[in-house]
Design a protein around this motif. Sequence first.
Motif, mmCIF file in Angstrom:
data_model
loop_
_atom_site.group_PDB
_atom_site.id
_atom_site.type_symbol
_atom_site.label_atom_id
_atom_site.label_comp_id
_atom_site.label_asym_id
_atom_site.label_seq_id
_atom_site.Cartn_x
_atom_site.Cartn_y
_atom_site.Cartn_z
ATOM 1 N N MET A 42 51.596 8.903 19.553
ATOM 2 C CA MET A 42 51.102 7.781 19.957
ATOM 3 C C MET A 42 49.415 7.751 19.320
ATOM 4 N N TYR A 43 49.414 8.095 17.992
ATOM 5 C CA TYR A 43 48.215 8.427 17.490
ATOM 6 C C TYR A 43 47.132 7.459 17.655
ATOM 7 N N GLY A 44 45.909 7.849 17.829
ATOM 8 C CA GLY A 44 44.833 6.942 17.713
ATOM 9 C C GLY A 44 43.914 7.264 16.579
ATOM 10 N N GLN A 45 42.588 6.994 16.551
ATOM 11 C CA GLN A 45 41.613 7.494 15.652
ATOM 12 C C GLN A 45 40.500 8.030 16.230
ATOM 13 N N THR A 46 39.818 9.069 15.561
ATOM 14 C CA THR A 46 38.569 9.475 15.755
ATOM 15 C C THR A 46 37.718 9.365 14.433
ATOM 16 N N THR A 47 36.425 8.860 14.649
ATOM 17 C CA THR A 47 35.675 8.817 13.520
ATOM 18 C C THR A 47 34.184 9.386 13.822
ATOM 19 N N PRO A 48 33.414 9.742 12.828
ATOM 20 C CA PRO A 48 32.200 10.391 12.865
ATOM 21 C C PRO A 48 31.489 8.896 13.597
ATOM 22 N N SER A 49 30.296 9.301 14.319
ATOM 23 C CA SER A 49 29.536 8.155 14.882
ATOM 24 C C SER A 49 28.199 8.324 14.092
ATOM 25 N N GLU A 50 27.439 7.107 13.915
ATOM 26 C CA GLU A 50 26.359 7.038 13.012
ATOM 27 C C GLU A 50 25.146 7.656 13.750
ATOM 28 N N LEU A 51 25.401 7.913 15.028
ATOM 29 C CA LEU A 51 24.279 8.766 15.558
ATOM 30 C C LEU A 51 24.774 10.187 16.322
#
Length: 495
Positions: A120-129
């Motif tokens: 049930m994969y979601g996503q992680t992404t880098p933050s701009e902060l």
Amino acid sequence: MSDLFNNYIGGKWVESVSGETFDRKNPATGDLVATYTKSTPADVDAAVAAAKEAFKSWRLYPAPKRGEILYKVANLLVERKEEFAREMTEEMGKVISEARGDVQEAIDMTFYMAGEGRRMYGQTTPSELQNKFNMSVRKPLGVAGIITPWNFPMAIPSWKIMPAIISGNTVVFKPASFTPRTAIRFVQILEEAGLPAGVVNLVMGGGADVGNAIVEHPDVPLISFTGSNDTGIDVATRGARLNKRISLELGGKNAVIVMDDANLDLATDGILWSAFGTSGQRCTAASRVVAHTSVQKELVDRLVARADTMRMGDGLDESVDIGPVVSANQLKSINDYIAIGRNEGARVAVGGGIASDGNLGRGHFHQPTIFDDVKAGMRVAQEEIFGPVTSVIPVESLDEAIDVVNGVKYGLSASIFTADVNRAFRAMQDIFTGILYVNAGTTGAEIHLPFGGTKGTGNGHREAGTVAMDFFTEWQSIYVDYSGKLQRAQIDNQE
Ligand code: NAD
């Protein structure tokens, strides 16, 4: 011998408040199969209330643990496969080998979705902060209304119910009135495997009463529907006014292209299996054969010779090739199309009538029928007949064949028989169906790829595979700021 079967609501088998019943008869013999409680909107209210209550805890039950219940379900289905297949044949007529395949599809889907409990994969992404974490997770919506047809009475419910519950939704399930017993067997297995009360509720009865009440219930935010176009559009229209999420899987007018370089033995096998399996009552049935003129005669001769020797009868007899169609109405509708085709100028190459010799007269049997010299615009080449009837349409080129394939309102499945890889790739590129086969018939989807059609076949959603999760979940994007100060996106990240 007949039993009375009841609804399953909140973990209990209960009679409808109506006190009324309906019967189902074996379409091969006319014998009574069983009697069922006939539900009303009040029963739907009770089922939705049970599902809504169960959602409170089911959504929090860890998905891998939900998966463990699904593994138990799949194993129980394996144990009971033969029994359920035989009951399915009695109830809706498909031959026993295909009924086994239907149960197997449910087994495959259940194992597959059990595993999804650990993905049930979601996503992680880098933050701009700095010192901030971004991710997205899938969340269930609540109570899913599941409305299914009779032609795949265990497979289709499994395609819908398994992704619904693995992702934390609860379910109100209305099967077709021709196939309630298979639905009951499926739900009994869920119960036996330990699914908590209220997670799946079964309400049996007609589309107008029970189906409508589910579609219009304010506590059912999503509806997954498979069935005919008219009903599906009606469901979507009513559901849209209530801003519901609705998935439609509707009809098909699927075509097999046979090019001049095709292996005709293979094409003949593929066409007969796709056109006449389940007596042509599959949404992916090959109801058109788009044949290059240089092989048309040879192909039709082969098809006719084989169709002529296909055995009709009760699908429990292993030697039978073609079982009955589902009902007297369906038989009449199929036979009406024979007259329509003849009047349009199509030639009946084989079959063309209701079969009533001997024991066949007790059931609803239609001869496997092939129309030849059909024009692409004729009604028999445009409308879903949903019976053992296919139409051969001659063409002069691949371009013309592709235009014919695309020239219907549906877009479910298509296939091409050719030995030329360039032609195969042209077909993949230019045919606009949801499913495409090369050197195989139009049926035989596997459960781990997206299933569904373009244009009039649906409304853009897909079932099966991991994409099934897209319909049954919605995204939550989560931003975790661990900087200890107010950081403003798009504003504080400039230098
Ligand atoms: P149908 O539309 O008559 O019935 C489908 C379901 O809808 C049944 O449970 C029925 O009781 C219910 N229903 C009827 N009226 C309703 C209403 N007003 N509101 C809510 N529910 C209602 O279809 P069918 O004859 O059972 O099935 C055959 C059709 O299904 C064919 O057109 C076939 O192509 C299609 N089908 C499509 C797929 C696919 O995946 N694309 C798969 C199998 C079957």
